[in-house]
Design a protein around this motif. Sequence first.
Motif, PDB file in Angstrom:
ATOM      1  N   PHE A  66       0.839  -1.068  -0.134  1.00  0.00           N
ATOM      2  CA  PHE A  66      -0.029   0.012  -0.136  1.00  0.00           C
ATOM      3  C   PHE A  66       0.921   1.316  -0.231  1.00  0.00           C
ATOM      4  CE2 PHE A  66      -2.287  -3.557   2.117  1.00  0.00           C
ATOM      5  CZ  PHE A  66      -3.274  -3.271   1.398  1.00  0.00           C
ATOM      6  N   THR A  67       0.560   2.151  -0.955  1.00  0.00           N
ATOM      7  CA  THR A  67       1.560   3.464  -1.029  1.00  0.00           C
ATOM      8  C   THR A  67       0.438   4.368  -1.218  1.00  0.00           C
ATOM      9  OG1 THR A  67       1.708   3.250  -3.440  1.00  0.00           O
ATOM     10  CG2 THR A  67       3.321   1.950  -2.322  1.00  0.00           C
ATOM     11  N   ASP A  68       1.092   5.803  -1.149  1.00  0.00           N
ATOM     12  CA  ASP A  68       0.403   6.836  -1.286  1.00  0.00           C
ATOM     13  C   ASP A  68      -0.154   7.087  -2.597  1.00  0.00           C
ATOM     14  OD1 ASP A  68      -0.424   9.614  -0.270  1.00  0.00           O
ATOM     15  OD2 ASP A  68       0.776   9.928  -1.989  1.00  0.00           O
ATOM     16  N   ASP A  69       0.559   6.554  -3.594  1.00  0.00           N
ATOM     17  CA  ASP A  69      -0.123   6.569  -4.955  1.00  0.00           C
ATOM     18  C   ASP A  69      -1.100   5.793  -5.388  1.00  0.00           C
ATOM     19  OD1 ASP A  69       1.970   8.679  -5.791  1.00  0.00           O
ATOM     20  OD2 ASP A  69       3.636   7.131  -6.591  1.00  0.00           O
ATOM     21  N   SER A  70      -0.950   4.462  -4.673  1.00  0.00           N
ATOM     22  CA  SER A  70      -2.111   3.327  -5.079  1.00  0.00           C
ATOM     23  C   SER A  70      -3.445   3.786  -4.246  1.00  0.00           C
ATOM     24  CB  SER A  70      -1.574   1.989  -4.460  1.00  0.00           C
ATOM     25  OG  SER A  70      -1.377   1.915  -3.076  1.00  0.00           O
ATOM     26  N   VAL A  71      -3.277   4.330  -2.980  1.00  0.00           N
ATOM     27  CA  VAL A  71      -4.344   4.649  -2.504  1.00  0.00           C
ATOM     28  C   VAL A  71      -5.018   6.311  -3.124  1.00  0.00           C
ATOM     29  CG1 VAL A  71      -5.427   5.515  -0.184  1.00  0.00           C
ATOM     30  CG2 VAL A  71      -3.921   3.773   0.032  1.00  0.00           C
ATOM     31  N   THR A  72      -4.337   6.817  -3.676  1.00  0.00           N
ATOM     32  CA  THR A  72      -4.760   8.073  -4.418  1.00  0.00           C
ATOM     33  C   THR A  72      -5.315   7.489  -5.774  1.00  0.00           C
ATOM     34  OG1 THR A  72      -3.029   9.522  -3.360  1.00  0.00           O
ATOM     35  CG2 THR A  72      -4.170   9.997  -5.476  1.00  0.00           C
ATOM     36  N   ARG A  73      -4.869   6.477  -6.295  1.00  0.00           N
ATOM     37  CA  ARG A  73      -5.372   5.963  -7.530  1.00  0.00           C
ATOM     38  C   ARG A  73      -6.694   5.347  -7.130  1.00  0.00           C
ATOM     39  NH1 ARG A  73      -1.817   1.838  -8.578  1.00  0.00           N
ATOM     40  NH2 ARG A  73      -3.302   0.273  -7.416  1.00  0.00           N
ATOM     41  N   ALA A  74      -6.881   4.583  -6.355  1.00  0.00           N
ATOM     42  CA  ALA A  74      -8.101   4.135  -5.789  1.00  0.00           C
ATOM     43  C   ALA A  74      -9.236   5.138  -5.812  1.00  0.00           C
ATOM     44  CB  ALA A  74      -8.081   3.547  -4.549  1.00  0.00           C
ATOM     45  N   LEU A  75      -8.855   6.251  -4.821  1.00  0.00           N
ATOM     46  CA  LEU A  75      -9.552   7.242  -4.678  1.00  0.00           C
ATOM     47  C   LEU A  75     -10.128   8.191  -5.750  1.00  0.00           C
ATOM     48  CD1 LEU A  75      -7.779   9.004  -1.461  1.00  0.00           C
ATOM     49  CD2 LEU A  75     -10.166   7.831  -1.583  1.00  0.00           C
ATOM     50  N   ARG A  76      -9.202   8.146  -6.877  1.00  0.00           N
ATOM     51  CA  ARG A  76      -9.635   8.929  -8.128  1.00  0.00           C
ATOM     52  C   ARG A  76     -10.513   8.125  -9.025  1.00  0.00           C
ATOM     53  NH1 ARG A  76      -3.636  11.724  -9.693  1.00  0.00           N
ATOM     54  NH2 ARG A  76      -3.857  13.429  -7.911  1.00  0.00           N
ATOM     55  N   THR A  77     -10.536   6.879  -8.911  1.00  0.00           N
ATOM     56  CA  THR A  77     -11.165   6.082  -9.725  1.00  0.00           C
ATOM     57  C   THR A  77     -12.628   5.605  -9.031  1.00  0.00           C
ATOM     58  OG1 THR A  77     -10.152   4.078  -8.879  1.00  0.00           O
ATOM     59  CG2 THR A  77      -9.241   4.682 -10.860  1.00  0.00           C
ATOM     60  N   GLY A  78     -13.037   6.267  -7.927  1.00  0.00           N
ATOM     61  CA  GLY A  78     -14.488   6.449  -7.382  1.00  0.00           C
ATOM     62  C   GLY A  78     -14.448   5.708  -6.063  1.00  0.00           C
ATOM     63  N   GLU A  79     -13.429   5.290  -5.514  1.00  0.00           N
ATOM     64  CA  GLU A  79     -13.350   4.831  -3.945  1.00  0.00           C
ATOM     65  C   GLU A  79     -13.466   6.131  -3.162  1.00  0.00           C
ATOM     66  OE1 GLU A  79     -13.899   1.795  -2.864  1.00  0.00           O
ATOM     67  OE2 GLU A  79     -13.328   0.556  -4.691  1.00  0.00           O
ATOM     68  N   SER A  80     -13.816   5.763  -1.784  1.00  0.00           N
ATOM     69  CA  SER A  80     -13.842   6.833  -0.862  1.00  0.00           C
ATOM     70  C   SER A  80     -13.007   6.254   0.412  1.00  0.00           C
ATOM     71  CB  SER A  80     -15.238   7.220  -0.307  1.00  0.00           C
ATOM     72  OG  SER A  80     -15.808   6.226   0.419  1.00  0.00           O
ATOM     73  N   VAL A  81     -12.573   7.179   1.034  1.00  0.00           N
ATOM     74  CA  VAL A  81     -11.908   6.750   2.378  1.00  0.00           C
ATOM     75  C   VAL A  81     -12.735   5.655   2.945  1.00  0.00           C
ATOM     76  CG1 VAL A  81     -11.061   7.527   4.514  1.00  0.00           C
ATOM     77  CG2 VAL A  81     -10.751   9.025   2.398  1.00  0.00           C
ATOM     78  N   GLU A  82     -14.035   6.032   3.414  1.00  0.00           N
ATOM     79  CA  GLU A  82     -14.696   5.010   3.953  1.00  0.00           C
ATOM     80  C   GLU A  82     -14.832   3.678   3.293  1.00  0.00           C
ATOM     81  OE1 GLU A  82     -15.564   8.003   3.241  1.00  0.00           O
ATOM     82  OE2 GLU A  82     -15.392   9.045   5.089  1.00  0.00           O
ATOM     83  N   SER A  83     -14.986   3.621   1.924  1.00  0.00           N
ATOM     84  CA  SER A  83     -15.248   2.351   1.124  1.00  0.00           C
ATOM     85  C   SER A  83     -13.762   1.661   1.066  1.00  0.00           C
ATOM     86  CB  SER A  83     -15.601   2.385  -0.121  1.00  0.00           C
ATOM     87  OG  SER A  83     -14.740   3.315  -1.012  1.00  0.00           O
ATOM     88  N   ILE A  84     -12.524   2.258   1.330  1.00  0.00           N
ATOM     89  CA  ILE A  84     -11.353   1.669   1.129  1.00  0.00           C
ATOM     90  C   ILE A  84     -11.078   0.975   2.779  1.00  0.00           C
ATOM     91  CG2 ILE A  84      -8.650   2.275   1.214  1.00  0.00           C
ATOM     92  CD1 ILE A  84      -9.258   4.158  -0.815  1.00  0.00           C
ATOM     93  N   LEU A  85     -11.281   1.728   3.981  1.00  0.00           N
ATOM     94  CA  LEU A  85     -11.191   1.161   4.949  1.00  0.00           C
ATOM     95  C   LEU A  85     -12.125  -0.145   5.254  1.00  0.00           C
ATOM     96  CD1 LEU A  85     -10.966   4.358   7.216  1.00  0.00           C
ATOM     97  CD2 LEU A  85      -9.292   2.646   6.509  1.00  0.00           C
ATOM     98  N   ALA A  86     -13.154   0.142   4.400  1.00  0.00           N
ATOM     99  CA  ALA A  86     -14.398  -1.145   4.730  1.00  0.00           C
ATOM    100  C   ALA A  86     -13.701  -2.251   3.843  1.00  0.00           C
ATOM    101  CB  ALA A  86     -15.648  -0.924   4.097  1.00  0.00           C
ATOM    102  N   VAL A  87     -12.973  -2.167   2.794  1.00  0.00           N
ATOM    103  CA  VAL A  87     -12.547  -3.259   1.929  1.00  0.00           C
ATOM    104  C   VAL A  87     -11.449  -3.826   2.761  1.00  0.00           C
ATOM    105  CG1 VAL A  87     -11.155  -3.957  -0.061  1.00  0.00           C
ATOM    106  CG2 VAL A  87     -13.357  -2.406  -0.029  1.00  0.00           C
TER     107      VAL A  87
END
Length: 782
Positions: A471-492
């Motif tokens: 998990f990196t800053d770039d990978s998490v940012t990529r997920a946020l930019r493709t439709g994920e939210s902070v809450e959905s990432i933590l839920a996953v």
Amino acid sequence: MPESPSFAAWLRTAPEPWFRAFAAYRTDLLRTDVTDVARLAALAASQAAVARGLESLDAPALRVVHRAAVLARIAPAVDRSELLAAAEDPAPEAALTSAITAGLLWPATGSGDPAAASAYRVQPEAGALLPVTAAARATPQPWQSAADPRPLRTAAVSDALLENAQGAGVAGAVSRALTVVAEFSDHEVSQLVSGGVGKRDAQTLARAAGTDTARFALLVELASYLGWLSTTRDPADPQWRPTAEFDTAAASPREQVWTDLVTAWLTHPVDIAHVLAGTTPAGERIHLLGRDEHARTAFGGFPSARPQILTLRRLVLVALLREGGGRALSEEDVVALLSFTHPLLAAVRTDEVAQVLDEAESFGLTASPLGHPDAHALTPIGRVLAEWIAAVDDPFDLLGSSPVNAQELASGPPAALREQIAALLPPLETAVTLQSDLTGVAFGPLDHTVSLRLERIADVDTRGQGTVYRFTDDSVTRALRTGESVESILAVLEDVSATEVPTTLEHLVHAAGARLHRIRVARARSVVVVDDPTDLDILLDDPVASAIGLRRLAPTVAVADASSDRVSALLETEDRPILRIDPDAEDPAGTRAPVPARAAPPTTRTTRVPAARIEAHINDLAAARAQPPRTSSPARRATSPSAAGASAAGRGTTAGSSGTTSTTSTTGAAGAAGASGTAAGEGAGNTGTGTAVGQDAAASADGDPQTVLAELGEAAAVSAPVDVILTTTDGTQRTVRMVPQSVSGGRVLGRTDAGKALRISVARIVRVRRSGSRDDEGSTRG
């Protein structure tokens, strides 16, 4: 000593063992409509049959036939010593015997043992297929110097290594295939004008999938062939996307996925070496997922009966099975062996064989012993697959192959192999262990659904039997930019983790979400929402706005004519990071491409004699050969001008002839036609339903193209005058007396009694008979 005979004449008088050996070897010529020796000989002399016969020869036998074809341009009969010298083999007599058995050479003089004749004739079409002119022979061919490399050098490989390699190969192939296709969901891959995928897109997707370009290209081609990948229906910008068929495959048992991939590998004629090079040896441009209509002509030179890459894949597996004996063979020896056994197969090249061996290893079919990376041995499942291929469609038996065998191969490996594959696959992991160093570890093959969820928010650090995600800053940012939210990432993370989510990972997700600007792009093709109207003013003033058709709907809302993916990409190029909202909304272009419609498999019909009937058919041909020639009555053989003209006109009306027209009978004659066991009848052609063999079947052979070619070939062999009855352009018939000199390219070349040259299309010939035969007596004048 008798005169130099034609092939048909020799076949009628050849010793019984030689005739049976020829018929048993050339099973491709045994057809239900080939009911006498004349038709069999005519079929064997056709260019297609000669080409298949040449393909079946090894290098020494091919050199013998080639030498005969070269010298036949000077004199029709070639001395035996010349042919034995051309073999360049420790056993030149065996090479000569192979050429005779294949029906490519036959004794020109004498009787007795055909292998001991003093001179031989060669099929004329061999000269059209092989390099016989001085200019063509100036370029040496690889088969002219190919030698038998056997006995081959082998290397031992442990059973444990083979078992481990096959398990890793099977699991890896399934995982890579599903990952590669899934990457098309996360990337915008436009279809090229020519219908494929661009090289830059392919490299980007290969890096994202964590595999090399060659294996990525192979899996993408196979996935497209299986219907897992297709293009969307957007006429302005069609995109490559997974299909619903892929979703079905991803949910299927993994052994079924592997079986589908291997079956496609054995039946889909795409050459990955050509895809990677961007061109074929024949000079045609090719690219990933491009059209494959040139599969049969990818290699220049000798015309092959089937796509060569398919033959090579099967040959490599069966060669490892038969020559390896459970040990490993080097790539160099495999190339040398196949160059000797299949000298006309242009695909037998070092780079092509290396690519095929790499593909086989990726499926778990082969493995290399420690310390010998250039050597390869079949794994247990590789041996089972190779044995099945050899039993269904043996690549070393080119003449025994038929469309029916190919259909059986396309049905897939036997159920026993699928069960063996299922036993090799370990159970799937459904959770990972999250660690404080911002990694997640799966200690075994991970469920495909779980891996897709993790790959949206993490990078794959290591693949193998297990997987490490970072998990990196770039990978998490990529997920946020493709439709994920902070809450959905933590839920996953909480859902897929076998432990609690580390604090360091929570902080990383919250920090990445806090840095993004509040510009959101929604799916609707497309809707742009901003928090501050000033941000939208800046966007509308940018030239990019006109390119995407951006229009304000409200102080903080605008719509665009481009897809949400394109709007997002354009805004990010302007250094405006964005967030997607409403990620579950359906894009008008669709999240899945339609499954490509497949044409119904063609119904394969063949006149080839089934394998179970071959021996009985040969017995019938031998019995018909032993029958004395029988000539039917003139009344039975007579053919009306209108009927014969219609038959000839149906075969073609595009050639002319010139020369004198003699007033002779238009009915059949005994001569060579009687000797070959053919006579006239009402049903010409080779698609009749009758299955009689011998004189009764031959009664309907008059007018058949094969019979016409046989008669002309025999006359040309002995320079005998014949009367050729042909159809003119107005549908009437005329008779031309000529001495045939050669028959090739669908035309007969010869001279009249006055020495005038003639060139007549075989398609317009109704009947051929020897001039001055006793059958002319009492026949009707034409």
